[in-house]
Design an enzyme around this catalytic site. Sequence first.
Site, PDB file in Angstrom:
ATOM      1  N   CYS A   1      -2.182  17.832  -2.471  1.00  0.00           N
ATOM      2  CA  CYS A   1      -2.069  16.200  -1.767  1.00  0.00           C
ATOM      3  C   CYS A   1      -0.356  15.441  -0.959  1.00  0.00           C
ATOM      4  CB  CYS A   1      -2.521  15.958  -2.669  1.00  0.00           C
ATOM      5  SG  CYS A   1      -3.797  14.159  -1.308  1.00  0.00           S
TER       6      CYS A   1
ATOM      7  N   ARG B   1      -0.720  13.997   7.443  1.00  0.00           N
ATOM      8  CA  ARG B   1      -1.750  13.046   6.510  1.00  0.00           C
ATOM      9  C   ARG B   1      -2.438  12.302   6.439  1.00  0.00           C
ATOM     10  NH1 ARG B   1       3.248   8.642   5.581  1.00  0.00           N
ATOM     11  NH2 ARG B   1       1.587   8.140   3.900  1.00  0.00           N
TER      12      ARG B   1
ATOM     13  N   ILE C   1      -9.101  13.221  -1.266  1.00  0.00           N
ATOM     14  CA  ILE C   1      -8.324  11.956  -1.456  1.00  0.00           C
ATOM     15  C   ILE C   1      -7.497  11.480  -0.414  1.00  0.00           C
ATOM     16  CG2 ILE C   1      -8.013   9.986  -3.297  1.00  0.00           C
ATOM     17  CD1 ILE C   1      -8.821  11.672  -5.839  1.00  0.00           C
ATOM     18  N   ARG C   2      -7.747  11.119   0.592  1.00  0.00           N
ATOM     19  CA  ARG C   2      -6.875  10.523   1.800  1.00  0.00           C
ATOM     20  C   ARG C   2      -5.830  11.780   2.235  1.00  0.00           C
ATOM     21  NH1 ARG C   2      -6.052   4.196   0.801  1.00  0.00           N
ATOM     22  NH2 ARG C   2      -7.245   4.125  -0.698  1.00  0.00           N
TER      23      ARG C   2
ATOM     24  N   GLU D   1      -6.669  19.009 -10.073  1.00  0.00           N
ATOM     25  CA  GLU D   1      -5.845  19.247 -11.718  1.00  0.00           C
ATOM     26  C   GLU D   1      -7.317  18.031 -11.924  1.00  0.00           C
ATOM     27  OE1 GLU D   1      -4.833  18.050  -8.720  1.00  0.00           O
ATOM     28  OE2 GLU D   1      -3.942  15.981  -8.578  1.00  0.00           O
TER      29      GLU D   1
ATOM     30  N   HIS E   1      -7.098  17.932  -5.274  1.00  0.00           N
ATOM     31  CA  HIS E   1      -6.717  17.525  -5.897  1.00  0.00           C
ATOM     32  C   HIS E   1      -7.434  18.413  -6.969  1.00  0.00           C
ATOM     33  CE1 HIS E   1      -4.315  13.867  -5.398  1.00  0.00           C
ATOM     34  NE2 HIS E   1      -4.702  13.953  -5.188  1.00  0.00           N
TER      35      HIS E   1
ATOM     36  N   GLY F   1      -0.499  11.979  -4.596  1.00  0.00           N
ATOM     37  CA  GLY F   1       0.021  10.353  -5.167  1.00  0.00           C
ATOM     38  C   GLY F   1       0.251   9.517  -3.540  1.00  0.00           C
ATOM     39  N   GLU F   2       1.476   9.263  -4.032  1.00  0.00           N
ATOM     40  CA  GLU F   2       1.828   9.372  -2.465  1.00  0.00           C
ATOM     41  C   GLU F   2       3.499   9.543  -1.721  1.00  0.00           C
ATOM     42  OE1 GLU F   2      -0.049   6.774  -0.366  1.00  0.00           O
ATOM     43  OE2 GLU F   2       1.352   7.235   1.211  1.00  0.00           O
ATOM     44  N   SER F   3       3.438  10.501  -0.239  1.00  0.00           N
ATOM     45  CA  SER F   3       3.919  11.042  -0.728  1.00  0.00           C
ATOM     46  C   SER F   3       5.053  10.044   0.531  1.00  0.00           C
ATOM     47  CB  SER F   3       3.743  11.857   0.486  1.00  0.00           C
ATOM     48  OG  SER F   3       3.658  11.633   1.534  1.00  0.00           O
TER      49      SER F   3
HETATM   50  N1  GLN Z   1      -2.414   9.859   1.532  1.00  0.00           N
HETATM   51  C1  GLN Z   1      -1.114   9.936   0.454  1.00  0.00           C
HETATM   52  C2  GLN Z   1      -0.198  10.409   1.311  1.00  0.00           C
HETATM   53  O1  GLN Z   1       0.032  10.643   2.468  1.00  0.00           O
HETATM   54  C3  GLN Z   1      -1.743  11.529   0.304  1.00  0.00           C
HETATM   55  C4  GLN Z   1      -2.757  11.182  -1.186  1.00  0.00           C
HETATM   56  C5  GLN Z   1      -2.940  12.012  -2.083  1.00  0.00           C
HETATM   57  O2  GLN Z   1      -2.190  12.754  -2.595  1.00  0.00           O
HETATM   58  N2  GLN Z   1      -4.159  12.037  -2.791  1.00  0.00           N
HETATM   59  O3  GLN Z   1       0.658  11.106   0.749  1.00  0.00           O
END
Ligand code: GLN
Length: 195
Positions: free
Chosen positions: A77, A104, A133-134, A172, A170, A46-48
């Site tokens: 992630c 990151r 993903i990112r 999942e 990911h 997600g977004e940490s």
């Molecule tokens: N870029 C996100 C972060 O820095 C991580 C991306 C992800 O969990 N798919 O948290």
Amino acid sequence: MKIGVLALQGAFIEHIKTLRTLGIEALEVRLPDDLEGLDGLIIPGGESTTIGKLAVEYGLIEPLRRFAQAKPTWGTCAGMIFLAKDIGHDRQPILGLMDITVSRNAFGRQIDSFEVDLPIPVLGDEPFHAVFIRAPVVTAVRGSAQVLARLEDGRIVAVQEGRWLATAFHPELTADSRLHRFFVHLVAQQAGKKG
Ligand code: GLN
């Protein structure tokens, strides 16, 4: 066996679904009390920064640290970032447990996401189709932390340190449940040891 999935933000539903297809009782964790009675925990992607901020708001940081110190915990992630001891700065709350340095958004803006067939020897000969993903990468591994997988260029994307697991991608989001089964096995081993 009961496995919790931190459900503050991100791809938690997909982890819950995968665990349930394996016949595991999977529960969403939003508050400290939700950790009660769990045998293991997954921290999703997600977004940490958001996950960290919400964890502070809900009083989850210390309970999560205590939980992970006792029970198997797997970060994917953003979850990997959240579990790491070192992310190169202290501008976002993290649990700071795994003896790894994580960078990151390591693939830059040009390559937002990509998929590769990743060799993960502990899962057998068949490579794992990994969705990034990112994604972060692990730039240093210390102490008893072990590298489980590297990209072709050598960058580390999966690590195990005792009961802790961290993956930059990911698992999942694909139908391959081998990593989830690997984690379930860790949880079963740990639960068995206790009693
Ligand atoms: N870029 C996100 C972060 O820095 C991580 C991306 C992800 O969990 N798919 O948290």
